[in-house]
Design a protein around this motif. Structure first.
Motif, PDB file in Angstrom:
ATOM      1  N   ARG A  57       0.829  -1.209   0.000  1.00  0.00           N
ATOM      2  CA  ARG A  57       0.000   0.000   0.000  1.00  0.00           C
ATOM      3  C   ARG A  57       0.860   1.254   0.000  1.00  0.00           C
ATOM      4  O   ARG A  57       0.619   2.183  -0.783  1.00  0.00           O
ATOM      5  CB  ARG A  57      -0.915  -0.003   1.224  1.00  0.00           C
ATOM      6  N   ILE A  58       1.868   1.289   0.855  1.00  0.00           N
ATOM      7  CA  ILE A  58       2.747   2.462   0.937  1.00  0.00           C
ATOM      8  C   ILE A  58       3.492   2.677  -0.365  1.00  0.00           C
ATOM      9  O   ILE A  58       3.625   3.808  -0.841  1.00  0.00           O
ATOM     10  CB  ILE A  58       3.723   2.298   2.118  1.00  0.00           C
ATOM     11  N   GLN A  59       3.966   1.596  -0.966  1.00  0.00           N
ATOM     12  CA  GLN A  59       4.697   1.730  -2.222  1.00  0.00           C
ATOM     13  C   GLN A  59       3.816   2.342  -3.303  1.00  0.00           C
ATOM     14  O   GLN A  59       4.264   3.199  -4.076  1.00  0.00           O
ATOM     15  CB  GLN A  59       5.224   0.374  -2.682  1.00  0.00           C
ATOM     16  N   ALA A  60       2.556   1.928  -3.333  1.00  0.00           N
ATOM     17  CA  ALA A  60       1.638   2.463  -4.336  1.00  0.00           C
ATOM     18  C   ALA A  60       1.253   3.907  -4.028  1.00  0.00           C
ATOM     19  O   ALA A  60       1.290   4.772  -4.910  1.00  0.00           O
ATOM     20  CB  ALA A  60       0.395   1.583  -4.417  1.00  0.00           C
ATOM     21  N   GLU A  61       0.907   4.191  -2.761  1.00  0.00           N
ATOM     22  CA  GLU A  61       0.455   5.535  -2.393  1.00  0.00           C
ATOM     23  C   GLU A  61       1.571   6.567  -2.490  1.00  0.00           C
ATOM     24  O   GLU A  61       1.332   7.708  -2.888  1.00  0.00           O
ATOM     25  CB  GLU A  61      -0.108   5.511  -0.973  1.00  0.00           C
ATOM     26  N   TRP A  62       2.787   6.193  -2.122  1.00  0.00           N
ATOM     27  CA  TRP A  62       3.902   7.140  -2.099  1.00  0.00           C
ATOM     28  C   TRP A  62       4.766   7.062  -3.352  1.00  0.00           C
ATOM     29  O   TRP A  62       5.772   7.756  -3.461  1.00  0.00           O
ATOM     30  CB  TRP A  62       4.761   6.919  -0.855  1.00  0.00           C
ATOM     31  N   GLU A  63       4.378   6.156  -4.263  1.00  0.00           N
ATOM     32  CA  GLU A  63       5.064   6.020  -5.554  1.00  0.00           C
ATOM     33  C   GLU A  63       6.566   5.790  -5.361  1.00  0.00           C
ATOM     34  O   GLU A  63       7.415   6.505  -5.900  1.00  0.00           O
ATOM     35  CB  GLU A  63       4.815   7.261  -6.427  1.00  0.00           C
ATOM     36  N   LEU A  64       6.885   4.757  -4.617  1.00  0.00           N
ATOM     37  CA  LEU A  64       8.273   4.442  -4.308  1.00  0.00           C
ATOM     38  C   LEU A  64       8.790   3.322  -5.198  1.00  0.00           C
ATOM     39  O   LEU A  64       8.049   2.391  -5.539  1.00  0.00           O
ATOM     40  CB  LEU A  64       8.400   4.004  -2.842  1.00  0.00           C
ATOM     41  N   SER A  65      10.063   3.399  -5.529  1.00  0.00           N
ATOM     42  CA  SER A  65      10.707   2.281  -6.213  1.00  0.00           C
ATOM     43  C   SER A  65      10.979   1.188  -5.183  1.00  0.00           C
ATOM     44  O   SER A  65      10.887   1.412  -3.970  1.00  0.00           O
ATOM     45  CB  SER A  65      12.026   2.736  -6.835  1.00  0.00           C
TER      46      SER A  65
ATOM     47  N   VAL B  54       7.850   8.700   9.056  1.00  0.00           N
ATOM     48  CA  VAL B  54       7.486   9.360   7.803  1.00  0.00           C
ATOM     49  C   VAL B  54       5.976   9.537   7.726  1.00  0.00           C
ATOM     50  O   VAL B  54       5.480  10.608   7.345  1.00  0.00           O
ATOM     51  CB  VAL B  54       8.008   8.554   6.592  1.00  0.00           C
ATOM     52  N   GLN B  55       5.224   8.493   8.101  1.00  0.00           N
ATOM     53  CA  GLN B  55       3.764   8.583   8.054  1.00  0.00           C
ATOM     54  C   GLN B  55       3.261   9.710   8.953  1.00  0.00           C
ATOM     55  O   GLN B  55       2.386  10.494   8.561  1.00  0.00           O
ATOM     56  CB  GLN B  55       3.147   7.256   8.499  1.00  0.00           C
ATOM     57  N   SER B  56       3.830   9.820  10.152  1.00  0.00           N
ATOM     58  CA  SER B  56       3.413  10.882  11.072  1.00  0.00           C
ATOM     59  C   SER B  56       3.782  12.254  10.541  1.00  0.00           C
ATOM     60  O   SER B  56       3.056  13.231  10.754  1.00  0.00           O
ATOM     61  CB  SER B  56       4.052  10.652  12.449  1.00  0.00           C
ATOM     62  N   THR B  57       4.919  12.344   9.847  1.00  0.00           N
ATOM     63  CA  THR B  57       5.340  13.616   9.260  1.00  0.00           C
ATOM     64  C   THR B  57       4.403  14.017   8.126  1.00  0.00           C
ATOM     65  O   THR B  57       4.061  15.197   7.961  1.00  0.00           O
ATOM     66  CB  THR B  57       6.792  13.522   8.762  1.00  0.00           C
ATOM     67  N   VAL B  58       3.971  13.036   7.352  1.00  0.00           N
ATOM     68  CA  VAL B  58       2.995  13.283   6.288  1.00  0.00           C
ATOM     69  C   VAL B  58       1.671  13.733   6.902  1.00  0.00           C
ATOM     70  O   VAL B  58       1.029  14.674   6.419  1.00  0.00           O
ATOM     71  CB  VAL B  58       2.804  12.019   5.423  1.00  0.00           C
ATOM     72  N   ASP B  59       1.271  13.059   7.976  1.00  0.00           N
ATOM     73  CA  ASP B  59       0.026  13.430   8.654  1.00  0.00           C
ATOM     74  C   ASP B  59       0.088  14.870   9.176  1.00  0.00           C
ATOM     75  O   ASP B  59      -0.945  15.529   9.320  1.00  0.00           O
ATOM     76  CB  ASP B  59      -0.254  12.481   9.814  1.00  0.00           C
ATOM     77  N   ALA B  60       1.308  15.354   9.460  1.00  0.00           N
ATOM     78  CA  ALA B  60       1.482  16.715   9.974  1.00  0.00           C
ATOM     79  C   ALA B  60       1.576  17.751   8.858  1.00  0.00           C
ATOM     80  O   ALA B  60       1.791  18.938   9.130  1.00  0.00           O
ATOM     81  CB  ALA B  60       2.731  16.791  10.847  1.00  0.00           C
ATOM     82  N   GLY B  61       1.435  17.303   7.596  1.00  0.00           N
ATOM     83  CA  GLY B  61       1.362  18.260   6.497  1.00  0.00           C
ATOM     84  C   GLY B  61       2.438  18.189   5.445  1.00  0.00           C
ATOM     85  O   GLY B  61       2.364  18.894   4.436  1.00  0.00           O
ATOM     86  N   ALA B  62       3.456  17.339   5.619  1.00  0.00           N
ATOM     87  CA  ALA B  62       4.533  17.244   4.624  1.00  0.00           C
ATOM     88  C   ALA B  62       4.147  16.293   3.501  1.00  0.00           C
ATOM     89  O   ALA B  62       3.261  15.443   3.660  1.00  0.00           O
ATOM     90  CB  ALA B  62       5.819  16.770   5.293  1.00  0.00           C
ATOM     91  N   LYS B  63       4.808  16.422   2.369  1.00  0.00           N
ATOM     92  CA  LYS B  63       4.618  15.485   1.275  1.00  0.00           C
ATOM     93  C   LYS B  63       5.448  14.229   1.551  1.00  0.00           C
ATOM     94  O   LYS B  63       6.505  14.311   2.174  1.00  0.00           O
ATOM     95  CB  LYS B  63       5.045  16.119  -0.056  1.00  0.00           C
ATOM     96  N   PRO B  64       4.996  13.060   1.070  1.00  0.00           N
ATOM     97  CA  PRO B  64       5.718  11.815   1.370  1.00  0.00           C
ATOM     98  C   PRO B  64       7.184  11.837   0.956  1.00  0.00           C
ATOM     99  O   PRO B  64       8.039  11.383   1.718  1.00  0.00           O
ATOM    100  CB  PRO B  64       4.934  10.765   0.566  1.00  0.00           C
ATOM    101  N   ASP B  65       7.500  12.357  -0.248  1.00  0.00           N
ATOM    102  CA  ASP B  65       8.892  12.338  -0.688  1.00  0.00           C
ATOM    103  C   ASP B  65       9.758  13.260   0.159  1.00  0.00           C
ATOM    104  O   ASP B  65      10.928  12.959   0.439  1.00  0.00           O
ATOM    105  CB  ASP B  65       9.000  12.712  -2.171  1.00  0.00           C
ATOM    106  N   GLU B  66       9.182  14.400   0.607  1.00  0.00           N
ATOM    107  CA  GLU B  66       9.932  15.321   1.452  1.00  0.00           C
ATOM    108  C   GLU B  66      10.193  14.700   2.823  1.00  0.00           C
ATOM    109  O   GLU B  66      11.321  14.741   3.348  1.00  0.00           O
ATOM    110  CB  GLU B  66       9.167  16.630   1.610  1.00  0.00           C
ATOM    111  N   ALA B  67       9.160  14.121   3.398  1.00  0.00           N
ATOM    112  CA  ALA B  67       9.300  13.495   4.720  1.00  0.00           C
ATOM    113  C   ALA B  67      10.279  12.336   4.662  1.00  0.00           C
ATOM    114  O   ALA B  67      11.150  12.188   5.534  1.00  0.00           O
ATOM    115  CB  ALA B  67       7.945  13.016   5.217  1.00  0.00           C
ATOM    116  N   ARG B  68      10.158  11.511   3.643  1.00  0.00           N
ATOM    117  CA  ARG B  68      11.050  10.353   3.517  1.00  0.00           C
ATOM    118  C   ARG B  68      12.496  10.809   3.345  1.00  0.00           C
ATOM    119  O   ARG B  68      13.422  10.240   3.942  1.00  0.00           O
ATOM    120  CB  ARG B  68      10.625   9.495   2.317  1.00  0.00           C
ATOM    121  N   GLY B  69      12.721  11.869   2.553  1.00  0.00           N
ATOM    122  CA  GLY B  69      14.076  12.351   2.336  1.00  0.00           C
ATOM    123  C   GLY B  69      14.755  12.780   3.629  1.00  0.00           C
ATOM    124  O   GLY B  69      15.927  12.468   3.863  1.00  0.00           O
TER     125      GLY B  69
END
Length: 501
Positions: free
Chosen positions: A330-338, A354-369
């Motif tokens: 699910r995460i790979q599909a939603e966040w478009e990860l390789s 990362v999920q909590s950071t996204v929930d706080a308003g960040a984009k997944p790629d930014e939070a993951r980075g």
């Protein structure tokens, strides 16, 4: 001094033998109290302070089963696709060892609470291996021996030993696989991937903190080799209490090369326990391995059988969270990860952060980075777990927002994060106290640009002559003059405007 074992080249091992694995993983449950008494179930503490007559095995003391531990065992069994026993009981496993005060361990023998399951394990290249589960049974942990003196910290060569019974009686679930065959050269990788997948599953169930470094998740790795034309399994060794994922893989690989050399030399493999040496990745002989008959199992007379109702089992099934394998998809599909990005995300233990950071308003790629790269490096340098860093997902999300609004550059943002990690306050407070906000006033930037151009007339002429790449020198000087607080892109635009390029 222990003689160095002869080893066979790994490629030759695979050509001549088929490995057979059996993995036994011990999981300490995170219940508030111990398995059969009311003593606190806590890691550490002053030696022998979390003890009572029951877990010390004193005469006249009687055990009482921890209901939450039974619940945890059933949930683990269900998550591993096991059948849950309608009736089971505890047994006494009799053997003497100083860290076991009762001289027997209360465990389950022929009647485990969960049995006949499986766990699908995904290897790095995407191949899925199904590991069959023989059983998952309840038992209690032993105490801990501290061997003082000597060079290895083990009993051999020690001057004396100290015993801490704080851990004695802590609830354990032992998960035992059926023989794992057909993995060939990937056997060590499969062993590591299985323990990794099991750890992730247990973490998702929230039944244990699965800290291998603290012993709340330990793996005993059984390894044997079969000649290519053989029809029966070879003699196995059991490498005890391997306490890291990397070490599981190393221990299996080493035992394969050691046993192969023994067999190729005409010798026989001794059925024994072995110790893994973290320093050099080798194993050393422990003690001759007992059989079930040696333990003289018999039903525990002080505990009644456990008969979980089918209604309760189904109620617990309803509490199971999304399984890690499904969550990965699910995460790979939603966040478009390789595949590689997904692997890095899980390997660093950053998913929840990362999920909590996204929930706080960040984009997944930014939070993951931020979590997978910069903050992971900060955790490594501080020698702590990523989740132990003194920064919250909400604070990381705020730093990302300041970057996106143009108030911080990436370089300044790293300084802000270091300030938060250092206890200087919230991100906005660190920005204010350190004076880190981006200089966005064009008049102030133009003054710095003019000064840099005046100091470098030759560079200014080159830019006017069409060599716009020379503007990099002026931009660098302006960034230096503003202590990195200028927007480099805007500075470059002003430089080109100023010289009419």
């Amino acid at each position: 001094m222990t003689a160095v074992a002869e080893l066979m080249d790994y490629a030759d091992v695979i050509e001549r033998f088929d490995p057979v694995l059996g993995l036994e993983v011990h999981v300490e449950l995170n219940t508030n109290t111990k398995m059969f008494c009311g003593c606190p179930n806590q890691f550490g503490g002053e030696p022998n302070t979390h003890v009572c007559p029951t877990c010390l095995g004193l005469p006249g003391s009687l055990p009482v089963v921890n209901g939450k531990a039974v619940e945890g065992a059933i949930r683990i069994g269900l998550a591993l696709n096991c059948e849950i026993a309608q009736w089971c009981r505890f047994a006494r496993k009799n053997y003497f060892y100083p860290d076991m005060p009762k001289n027997f361990q209360t465990s389950q023998y022929d009647e485990p609470i969960a049995f006949n399951g499986y766990l699908d394990v995904t290897l790095d290249d995407g191949e899925v291996v199904r590991v069959e589960i023989e059983r998952a049974h309840m038992e209690e942990d032993t105490g801990k021996s501290l061997h003082v003196g000597g060079a290895t910290g083990r009993i051999h060569g020690a001057e004396h030993s100290l015993l801490d019974y704080n851990r004695a009686g802590v609830p354990l679930i032992e998960i035992v696989t059926k023989p794992i065959t057909g993995t060939g050269e990937r056997a060590p990788e499969v062993a590591r991937a299985y323990v990794t997948a099991l750890r992730d599953l247990l973490r998702a169930l929230n039944v244990s903190d699965v800290r291998m470094d603290q012993g709340s998740l330990r793996c005993d790795a059984n390894v044997s080799l079969m000649a290519k034309d053989a029809s029966e399994f070879g003699t196995r060794t059991e490498t005890k209490n391997v306490n890291s994922l990397r070490s599981v893989e190393r221990a299996v690989r080493y035992e394969m090369t050691r046993q192969a050399a023994v067999l190729a030399g005409g010798g026989t493999v001794t059925q024994e326990t072995r110790h893994f040496q973290e320093a050099d990745g080798t194993t050393s002989s422990g003690r001759t391995k007992e059989t079930a008959e040696d333990y003289r199992y018999f039903p525990e007379p002080d505990l009644v059988p456990i008969a979980p109702s089918r209604e309760w089992v189904e109620e617990l099934r309803g509490t199971l969270p999304e399984m890690p394998s499904e969550r990965r998809k699910r995460i790979q599909a939603e966040w478009e990860l390789s595949d590689e990005e997904l692997r890095d995300l899980f390997n660093t233990g950053a998913v929840e952060l990362v999920q909590s950071t996204v929930d706080a308003g960040a984009k997944p790629d930014e939070a993951r980075g931020w979590w997978v790269n910069f903050l992971s490096q900060e955790a490594n340098s501080r020698e702590v777990e990523l989740a132990e860093l003194a920064i919250t997902p909400a604070q990381v999300a705020r730093v990302i927002a300041l970057i996106n609004s143009g108030e911080l550059t990436n370089k300044l943002a790293r300084e802000v994060v270091r300030g938060v990690l250092g206890g200087e306050g919230e991100p906005d407070e660190v920005v204010e106290q350190r004076g880190l906000k981006v200089v966005s006033d064009d008049s102030a930037l133009l003054a710095a640009v003019d000064e840099a151009l005046a100091a470098n007339p030759d560079i200014a002429d080159k830019i006017r002559g069409g060599k716009v790449q020379a503007a990099g020198k002026i931009v660098g000087d302006v960034m230096k003059a503003t202590k990195g607080q200028a927007d480099a892109k805007r500075v470059r635009e002003l430089v080109l405007e100023r010289v009419g390029a």
